[in-house]
Design a protein around this motif. Structure first.
Motif, short mmCIF file in Angstrom:
data_model
loop_
_atom_site.label_atom_id
_atom_site.label_comp_id
_atom_site.label_asym_id
_atom_site.label_seq_id
_atom_site.Cartn_x
_atom_site.Cartn_y
_atom_site.Cartn_z
N PHE A 1 -12.00 4.43 -1.38
CA PHE A 1 -12.33 5.50 -0.17
C PHE A 1 -12.63 4.29 0.84
CE2 PHE A 1 -16.24 5.11 -2.83
CZ PHE A 1 -17.16 4.74 -1.83
N GLY A 2 -12.60 4.99 1.97
CA GLY A 2 -12.81 4.24 3.17
C GLY A 2 -13.38 5.01 4.37
N PHE A 3 -14.26 4.33 5.02
CA PHE A 3 -14.51 4.85 6.32
C PHE A 3 -15.07 3.81 7.41
CE2 PHE A 3 -18.83 4.29 4.73
CZ PHE A 3 -18.76 4.65 3.42
N GLY A 4 -15.22 4.30 8.55
CA GLY A 4 -15.54 3.47 9.60
C GLY A 4 -17.10 3.19 9.73
N GLN B 1 -14.70 -1.19 9.19
CA GLN B 1 -14.37 -0.31 8.09
C GLN B 1 -14.93 -0.86 6.90
OE1 GLN B 1 -10.17 -0.19 7.19
NE2 GLN B 1 -10.31 2.25 7.10
N LEU C 1 0.83 -1.18 -0.27
CA LEU C 1 0.00 0.01 -0.11
C LEU C 1 0.97 1.24 0.04
CD1 LEU C 1 -2.70 -1.31 2.27
CD2 LEU C 1 -3.26 -0.19 0.18
N GLN D 1 -8.13 -5.24 -0.70
CA GLN D 1 -8.03 -4.59 -2.00
C GLN D 1 -7.14 -5.22 -3.02
OE1 GLN D 1 -8.34 -0.54 -0.85
NE2 GLN D 1 -10.56 -0.59 -1.20
N ILE D 2 -5.65 -5.19 -2.23
CA ILE D 2 -4.37 -5.94 -2.63
C ILE D 2 -4.75 -7.11 -3.30
CG2 ILE D 2 -2.22 -6.32 -2.35
CD1 ILE D 2 -2.64 -3.25 -2.51
N GLY E 1 -11.71 8.80 4.39
CA GLY E 1 -10.96 9.35 3.20
C GLY E 1 -10.95 8.87 2.14
N PHE F 1 -2.79 10.57 2.16
CA PHE F 1 -2.62 8.96 2.46
C PHE F 1 -1.56 8.76 1.54
CE2 PHE F 1 -7.28 9.60 3.05
CZ PHE F 1 -7.39 9.25 4.44
N VAL G 1 -5.92 5.89 -6.76
CA VAL G 1 -4.87 4.79 -6.17
C VAL G 1 -3.66 5.22 -6.87
CG1 VAL G 1 -4.31 2.32 -6.63
CG2 VAL G 1 -6.94 3.23 -6.61
N GLY H 1 -9.13 8.94 -2.49
CA GLY H 1 -8.09 9.24 -3.14
C GLY H 1 -8.16 8.41 -4.51
N VAL I 1 1.13 1.46 -6.01
CA VAL I 1 0.27 0.64 -5.60
C VAL I 1 -0.24 -0.31 -6.65
CG1 VAL I 1 -2.09 -0.02 -4.67
CG2 VAL I 1 -0.84 1.82 -3.60
N THR J 1 -2.84 6.79 -1.73
CA THR J 1 -3.70 7.52 -2.65
C THR J 1 -3.02 8.79 -3.11
OG1 THR J 1 -5.11 8.31 -1.00
CG2 THR J 1 -5.94 6.56 -2.39
N GLU K 1 -14.06 -0.26 2.74
CA GLU K 1 -13.35 0.57 1.68
C GLU K 1 -13.99 -0.06 0.25
OE1 GLU K 1 -8.92 1.08 1.97
OE2 GLU K 1 -9.21 -0.30 3.48
N SER L 1 -7.71 -2.38 3.41
CA SER L 1 -6.90 -2.35 2.13
C SER L 1 -6.20 -3.52 1.76
CB SER L 1 -5.93 -1.05 2.16
OG SER L 1 -6.54 -0.12 3.09
C1 2NL Z 1 -9.94 6.31 6.29
C2 2NL Z 1 -9.37 6.26 4.82
C3 2NL Z 1 -8.98 5.10 2.76
C4 2NL Z 1 -8.15 3.97 0.96
C5 2NL Z 1 -8.70 3.96 2.27
C6 2NL Z 1 -7.00 2.45 -0.65
C7 2NL Z 1 -6.93 1.09 -1.01
C8 2NL Z 1 -5.92 0.65 -2.03
C9 2NL Z 1 -5.37 1.77 -2.77
C10 2NL Z 1 -5.74 3.00 -2.33
CL1 2NL Z 1 -5.76 -0.83 -2.31
N1 2NL Z 1 -6.31 3.41 -1.28
N2 2NL Z 1 -7.81 2.52 0.38
C11 2NL Z 1 -7.86 5.10 0.22
C12 2NL Z 1 -7.94 6.36 0.87
C13 2NL Z 1 -8.76 6.41 2.17
O1 2NL Z 1 -9.40 5.07 3.96
O2 2NL Z 1 -10.24 7.31 6.93
N3 2NL Z 1 -10.50 5.01 6.68
C14 2NL Z 1 -11.23 4.73 7.63
#
Ligand code: 2NL
Length: 346
Positions: free
Chosen positions: A315-318, A217, A147, A182-183, A291, A257, A295, A293, A299, A260, A219, A179
């Motif tokens: 994007f990801g959040f809780g 979480q 990542l 996702q990988i 958050g 991040f 990729v 962004g 990555v 991203t 994503e 994440s």
């Molecule tokens: C947050 C923010 C985020 C991602 C998660 C991600 C995963 C891959 C590549 C790029 Cl494989 N990005 N995930 C990207 C931006 C923000 O989470 O505050 N999460 C609670």
């Protein structure tokens, strides 16, 4: 008219009174013995008939038989009445209502966090996304290196992450984000990818109103040709409208991040004041949710995808945080305390 006649009328009246006064079948049997039995006044008068002259005997005899017949009819009628009463009392006492139901044991329901998982999954599946899952115990590669997290990144520190006593030191840990799924997904299938990954993640946080060491979480990852930041912003706005309602909006603000570039912080209209500003949103009208962004090219390279050919956003959040915001829960810790008075409200 003889004295015997008068006697018969009086005896009949007494007998009738004794019978109608009976309050039970047993009472009635006693009264019958008393007014119709061998020792009854009616029987005593019968016994005296022989002493009368034939004319009188016939007359008194007829009157006596008529009186006895009426008393017997009265006894039978009274018996019917008492039997009917006893039967309806018994029916009432033994009443069996076949339509009555017992209700059964009280049924519980899904926890509010689980309900949030399911709504999110429904919502994204409705937008054409698939749902992916992966292990909660991860390697350093999937959780950090792939990542694009530099070796010195603070998230890698043992103060922030829970490492397992397995293999090389600090090589296996409880995933700190979803994440790594996702990988794994990008490694296992060629694009296009439109997928979400909900799941539990672990961080060595001290619990407070907005943090808990274990939380959920979600994503989202999109990888395709020609994906732009506009697609990201539009997808997040569509999600915000679908999840919170049409009055709620999203905004993205520059952030950093490692995975991203560019990155943004994701905020939604404050659910409490609907944007006008209040204590909960520190008068900004917005609440931070997570958050997002585009990729990072590194990555893509780490999973063998050409960043010149493919682009994507994440994007990801809780999920707990989302439930907290949506339901206006002041302190996140109540989500994990399992106090039935809280749980039952959802
Ligand atoms: C947050 C923010 C985020 C991602 C998660 C991600 C995963 C891959 C590549 C790029 Cl494989 N990005 N995930 C990207 C931006 C923000 O989470 O505050 N999460 C609670």
């Amino acid at each position: 008219m003889s004295t015997a006649d008068l006697d018969i009328a009086r005896v009949e009246a007494d007998a009738t009174k004794a019978l109608t006064g009976a309050s039970s079948l047993a009472d009635l049997e006693d009264a019958k013995t008393q007014v119709l039995g061998k020792k009854s006044e009616l029987s005593q008068i019968s016994q005296r008939l022989g002493a009368l002259d034939p004319e009188q005997r016939k007359e008194v005899g007829q009157a006596l038989n008529a009186a006895r017949a009426r008393v017997e009819a009265e006894a039978a009628a009274k018996r019917d009445e008492l039997e009917r009463e006893a039967r309806s009392r018994q029916l009432e006492a033994e009443r069996l209502d076949l339509t009555e139901t017992m209700g059964g044991p009280a049924r519980g329901h899904l926890n509010v966090v689980t309900q949030t998982y399911e709504r999110l999954e429904d919502l994204f599946v409705g937008m054409g996304y698939t749902v992916a899952e992966g292990p909660e115990v991860e390697t350093d590669w999937y959780n950090f290196t792939a990542l694009n997290l530099p070796v010195a990144h603070p998230a890698r520190s043992t103060q922030d992450s829970a490492y397992l006593d397995l293999g090389e030191p600090e090589s296996v840990l409880l995933r700190t984000q979803t994440s790594p799924v996702q990988i794994r997904l990008m490694e296992s299938q060629p694009p296009p990818i439109y997928a979400i990954m909900p799941g539990r993640v672990y961080r060595r946080d001290t619990p407070d109103a907005r943090h808990n060491p274990t939380f959920s979480q979600i994503e989202a990852l999109v990888v395709d040709r020609g994906i732009t930041f506009g697609d990201l912003a539009g997808t997040i706005e569509a999600f915000t409208n679908a999840y919170f309602g049409a009055k709620m909006h999203s905004r993205l603000r520059p952030y950093y991040f490692p995975f991203t570039e560019p990155s943004a912080e994701l905020e939604v209209t404050c659910v409490i004041c609907e944007g006008s500003g209040c204590r909960t949103c520190s008068n900004t009208g917005w609440i931070e949710l997570g958050g997002c962004g585009m990729v990072h090219p590194n990555v893509f390279r780490n999973v063998g995808l050409d960043p010149e050919e493919w682009s994507g956003f994440a994007f990801g959040f809780g999920i707990d945080r989302l439930a907290q915001v949506r339901h206006g829960i002041a302190d996140m810790r109540v989500l994990f305390q399992n106090d039935i008075r809280f749980i039952e409200q959802f």
